[in-house]
Design a protein around this motif. Structure first.
Motif, PDB file in Angstrom:
ATOM      1  N   VAL A  31       3.185 -30.938  -8.714  1.00 13.65           N
ATOM      2  CA  VAL A  31       3.060 -30.962  -7.348  1.00 13.65           C
ATOM      3  C   VAL A  31       2.056 -30.214  -6.531  1.00 13.65           C
ATOM      4  CG1 VAL A  31       4.598 -30.787  -5.068  1.00 13.65           C
ATOM      5  CG2 VAL A  31       5.773 -31.171  -7.210  1.00 13.65           C
ATOM      6  N   GLU A  32       1.160 -30.766  -5.668  1.00 13.04           N
ATOM      7  CA  GLU A  32      -0.055 -30.097  -5.152  1.00 13.04           C
ATOM      8  C   GLU A  32      -0.068 -30.359  -3.763  1.00 13.04           C
ATOM      9  OE1 GLU A  32      -2.583 -27.732  -3.982  1.00 13.04           O
ATOM     10  OE2 GLU A  32      -2.389 -27.620  -6.046  1.00 13.04           O
ATOM     11  N   LYS A  33       0.068 -29.326  -3.009  1.00 14.85           N
ATOM     12  CA  LYS A  33      -0.107 -29.631  -1.334  1.00 14.85           C
ATOM     13  C   LYS A  33      -1.525 -29.472  -0.637  1.00 14.85           C
ATOM     14  CE  LYS A  33       0.692 -24.660   0.426  1.00 14.85           C
ATOM     15  NZ  LYS A  33       1.549 -23.961   1.097  1.00 14.85           N
ATOM     16  N   HIS A  34      -2.480 -29.031  -1.552  1.00 10.53           N
ATOM     17  CA  HIS A  34      -3.870 -28.929  -0.954  1.00 10.53           C
ATOM     18  C   HIS A  34      -4.735 -29.717  -1.771  1.00 10.53           C
ATOM     19  CE1 HIS A  34      -2.866 -26.358   2.110  1.00 10.53           C
ATOM     20  NE2 HIS A  34      -2.691 -25.175   1.820  1.00 10.53           N
ATOM     21  N   GLU A  35      -5.534 -29.049  -2.585  1.00  8.57           N
ATOM     22  CA  GLU A  35      -6.555 -29.692  -3.416  1.00  8.57           C
ATOM     23  C   GLU A  35      -6.509 -29.591  -4.566  1.00  8.57           C
ATOM     24  OE1 GLU A  35     -10.351 -28.844  -0.623  1.00  8.57           O
ATOM     25  OE2 GLU A  35      -9.118 -27.101  -1.043  1.00  8.57           O
ATOM     26  N   LEU A  36      -6.664 -30.468  -5.527  1.00  5.00           N
ATOM     27  CA  LEU A  36      -6.330 -30.625  -6.992  1.00  5.00           C
ATOM     28  C   LEU A  36      -7.380 -29.731  -7.680  1.00  5.00           C
ATOM     29  CD1 LEU A  36      -4.941 -32.127  -9.255  1.00  5.00           C
ATOM     30  CD2 LEU A  36      -6.748 -33.533  -9.457  1.00  5.00           C
ATOM     31  N   GLY A  37      -7.034 -28.815  -8.600  1.00  8.41           N
ATOM     32  CA  GLY A  37      -7.610 -27.617  -9.105  1.00  8.41           C
ATOM     33  C   GLY A  37      -7.627 -26.372  -8.465  1.00  8.41           C
ATOM     34  N   GLY A  38      -6.901 -26.275  -7.273  1.00  4.83           N
ATOM     35  CA  GLY A  38      -6.523 -24.845  -6.822  1.00  4.83           C
ATOM     36  C   GLY A  38      -7.682 -24.102  -6.072  1.00  4.83           C
ATOM     37  N   VAL A  39      -7.377 -22.988  -5.847  1.00  4.91           N
ATOM     38  CA  VAL A  39      -8.528 -22.127  -5.371  1.00  4.91           C
ATOM     39  C   VAL A  39      -9.684 -22.160  -6.260  1.00  4.91           C
ATOM     40  CG1 VAL A  39      -9.175 -19.890  -4.313  1.00  4.91           C
ATOM     41  CG2 VAL A  39      -6.984 -21.116  -3.655  1.00  4.91           C
ATOM     42  N   CYS A  40      -9.534 -21.605  -7.484  1.00  6.18           N
ATOM     43  CA  CYS A  40     -10.591 -21.553  -8.470  1.00  6.18           C
ATOM     44  C   CYS A  40     -11.619 -22.625  -8.347  1.00  6.18           C
ATOM     45  CB  CYS A  40     -10.145 -21.391  -9.784  1.00  6.18           C
ATOM     46  SG  CYS A  40     -11.337 -21.223 -11.190  1.00  6.18           S
ATOM     47  N   LEU A  41     -11.192 -23.943  -8.651  1.00  3.11           N
ATOM     48  CA  LEU A  41     -12.149 -25.027  -8.695  1.00  3.11           C
ATOM     49  C   LEU A  41     -12.587 -25.049  -7.184  1.00  3.11           C
ATOM     50  CD1 LEU A  41     -11.505 -28.321 -10.673  1.00  3.11           C
ATOM     51  CD2 LEU A  41     -12.662 -28.277  -8.315  1.00  3.11           C
ATOM     52  N   ASN A  42     -11.930 -25.194  -6.183  1.00  3.26           N
ATOM     53  CA  ASN A  42     -12.508 -25.447  -4.889  1.00  3.26           C
ATOM     54  C   ASN A  42     -13.050 -24.511  -4.064  1.00  3.26           C
ATOM     55  OD1 ASN A  42     -11.180 -28.412  -4.226  1.00  3.26           O
ATOM     56  ND2 ASN A  42      -9.570 -27.498  -5.412  1.00  3.26           N
ATOM     57  N   TRP A  43     -12.839 -23.234  -4.336  1.00  4.52           N
ATOM     58  CA  TRP A  43     -13.207 -22.337  -3.453  1.00  4.52           C
ATOM     59  C   TRP A  43     -13.503 -20.722  -4.020  1.00  4.52           C
ATOM     60  CZ3 TRP A  43     -15.098 -24.175   0.899  1.00  4.52           C
ATOM     61  CH2 TRP A  43     -14.662 -25.486   1.230  1.00  4.52           C
ATOM     62  N   GLY A  44     -13.322 -20.769  -5.219  1.00  8.62           N
ATOM     63  CA  GLY A  44     -13.405 -19.610  -5.954  1.00  8.62           C
ATOM     64  C   GLY A  44     -14.377 -19.764  -7.184  1.00  8.62           C
ATOM     65  N   CYS A  45     -13.990 -19.846  -8.503  1.00  5.87           N
ATOM     66  CA  CYS A  45     -14.831 -19.522  -9.470  1.00  5.87           C
ATOM     67  C   CYS A  45     -15.876 -20.700  -9.422  1.00  5.87           C
ATOM     68  CB  CYS A  45     -13.921 -19.713 -10.674  1.00  5.87           C
ATOM     69  SG  CYS A  45     -12.287 -19.251 -10.634  1.00  5.87           S
ATOM     70  N   ILE A  46     -15.584 -21.845  -9.320  1.00 10.31           N
ATOM     71  CA  ILE A  46     -16.801 -22.754  -9.562  1.00 10.31           C
ATOM     72  C   ILE A  46     -17.870 -22.629  -8.572  1.00 10.31           C
ATOM     73  CG2 ILE A  46     -17.284 -25.286  -9.777  1.00 10.31           C
ATOM     74  CD1 ILE A  46     -15.921 -23.945 -12.337  1.00 10.31           C
ATOM     75  N   PRO A  47     -17.383 -22.798  -7.086  1.00 13.50           N
ATOM     76  CA  PRO A  47     -18.402 -22.895  -5.986  1.00 13.50           C
ATOM     77  C   PRO A  47     -19.316 -21.882  -5.768  1.00 13.50           C
ATOM     78  CG  PRO A  47     -16.183 -23.141  -4.921  1.00 13.50           C
ATOM     79  CD  PRO A  47     -16.162 -23.417  -6.701  1.00 13.50           C
ATOM     80  N   THR A  48     -18.388 -20.375  -6.098  1.00 14.65           N
ATOM     81  CA  THR A  48     -19.453 -19.340  -6.019  1.00 14.65           C
ATOM     82  C   THR A  48     -20.433 -19.129  -6.918  1.00 14.65           C
ATOM     83  OG1 THR A  48     -17.539 -18.155  -7.052  1.00 14.65           O
ATOM     84  CG2 THR A  48     -17.281 -17.890  -4.747  1.00 14.65           C
TER      85      THR A  48
END
Length: 466
Positions: A31-48
């Protein structure tokens, strides 16, 4: 509908747990309420890291003459840098989605809440009025964490890490509150692209959890780059102005003196707090720590049987690679496979500034406080052939060993490429490798890896090159 396992959250803990469970034969849902991959993939580890890679390339091109390459004009386009980071996120999101489909995991978008024993309700993400019930035999809570809030009224140009990666113009002046990994990485990025950067840190030095020598080295480097460091300091007051700037009063915690400055943006990087509210934990009696984390045992089971929690929502490291490891161990223990417990003293911390920072195990101070007699070796990259070839001679490797038994207690690195180099140390420590084992393992020349051997030789009085 009934599932053997439901996972709430699809970050690097949640989706890994679901895939491992499906591999072991469980009927699984996420169950996911926002974006698949969580903060890490979407706004943390990856994009930074995408932004930081662009910043490093920009820096490298600016000194290309040193490598015998004449680049006529180096121009930075912030819009394209940001767009590239979002494109990478989208590609990896699709990859996670494919993995979920491949493993026949049901993906449910919406907000989950435990309503009673072995049952959750989910409010549909797209139609809030619709609510569905799902039953489960096991539940893993992997809801992650959200940025901590400053104790100030909301101000339009005060942003967290998510907002910091959405600024579409280069700010003239930017202030970053906090000097952990997020704060340092954003400070490096904005400094490289042309902003005047100030860091405010309440502790006496940057990166308070690192070995003191690492903190001092990154402080020296940042000052050289023109980043202003205000340690032992706090934000006393802030006021949003008609000019769309914010006026900030900063207090020195030792002298109690204050300074006033104006900035275009403030970035809050003071840490995260767990997502535990409105999950219905109280409906089944799941216990929390005083800081709001879910209490778990060494295999991530809560005080209620068949209810588990992993990742940032439990006490410990707020790191993607930790959440993924916890996910696999949690599911394997659930299935009776009896995996080894995770050794939290062998978790790497990596910071992707330039120079990069990586460390694992005890700092020198911690080792001494634990009562160890220690041997310490330190080797500078300025004495390493490959570092000179790369044009990246800042930094050093520092190793700490137990004098009596030769146990590798800790390793602390700062320099280009150390976030990759640290893996050798993690494996060696996991295998209980001795200094002799490392010294008898021939490392290629020229290579950055040689610095580990050189540091160990230094610790044991066998230095050749320093």
């Amino acid at each position: 509908m009934h599932f053997d396992l439901i996972v709430i959250g699809s970050g690097p803990g949640g989706y890994v747990a679901a895939i491992r469970a499906a591999q072991l034969g469980l009927k699984t849902a996420i169950v996911e309420k926002h974006e698949l991959g969580g903060v890490c993939l979407n706004w943390g580890c990856i994009p930074t890291k995408s932004l930081l890679t662009s910043a490093y390339l920009f820096q490298l091109l600016q000194k290309s003459n040193k490598f015998g390459i004449n680049v006529q004009k180096v121009e930075l386009k912030l819009e394209k840098i940001l767009d590239r980071s979002r494109q990478i996120v989208e590609e990896l999101q699709k990859g996670v989605e494919c993995l979920i489909k491949k493993n026949e995991i049901k993906l449910i978008y919406g907000t989950a809440k435990i309503c009673k024993e072995n049952t959750i309700t989910v409010n549909n993400k797209y139609q809030d009025q619709d609510q569905y019930q799902y039953q489960f035999s096991n539940l893993i809570i992997a809801t992650g964490a959200k940025p901590k809030q400053l104790d100030f009224p909301k101000i339009p140009n005060l942003v967290n890490y998510k907002g910091a990666m959405s600024i579409r113009e280069i700010p003239k002046n930017i202030l970053i509150i906090g000097s952990g990994a997020i704060g340092l990485e954003l400070a490096y990025f904005y400094n490289v692209i042309g902003s005047n950067v100030i860091i405010v840190e309440k502790h006496s030095h940057l990166l308070p959890n690192a070995d003191k020598e690492i903190s001092l080295e990154i402080s020296k480097t940042f000052k050289k780059k023109g980043i202003k460091l205000l340690t032992n300091s706090r934000i006393k007051e802030m006021k949003y102005l008609k000019s769309k700037q914010t006026k900030i009063e900063i207090e020195d915690l030792q002298t109690k003196s204050t300074i006033k400055i104006k900035v275009d943006y403030l970035i809050s990087a003071i840490g995260v707090t767990p997502y535990t509210k409105n999950l219905g934990l109280e409906n089944v009696g799941i216990k929390l720590t005083p800081n709001g984390h879910i209490k778990v045992n060494e295999y991530y089971e809560t005080n209620i049987k068949n209810y588990y929690a992993i990742g940032d929502v439990i006490p410990g490291f707020s790191l993607a690679h930790v959440a993924s490891q916890e996910a696999k161990l949690c599911v394997e223990k659930m299935m009776g496979l009896n995996p080894n417990k995770l050794n939290y003293n062998n978790i790497p911390m990596c910071i992707y500034t330039n120079p990069e920072i990586a460390f694992v195990g005890y700092s020198e101070k911690e080792a001494l406080e634990k009562g160890f007699e220690i041997k310490v070796g330190k080797f500078p990259f300025s004495a390493l052939g490959k570092a000179k070839i790369n044009g990246e001679t800042e930094g050093f490797i520092k190793v700490i060993f137990d004098k009596k038994y030769g146990e590798w207690l800790g390793c602390h690195m700062i320099g280009k490429g150390v976030t990759e180099l640290i893996t050798e140390v993690i494996i060696a420590r996991n295998l209980e490798t001795t200094p002799t084992d490392i010294l008898q393992s021939t490392h290629p020349h020229p290579s950055i890896n040689e610095s580990i051997v050189e540091a160990i030789e230094k610790a044991y009085g066998k230095s050749i090159h320093i």
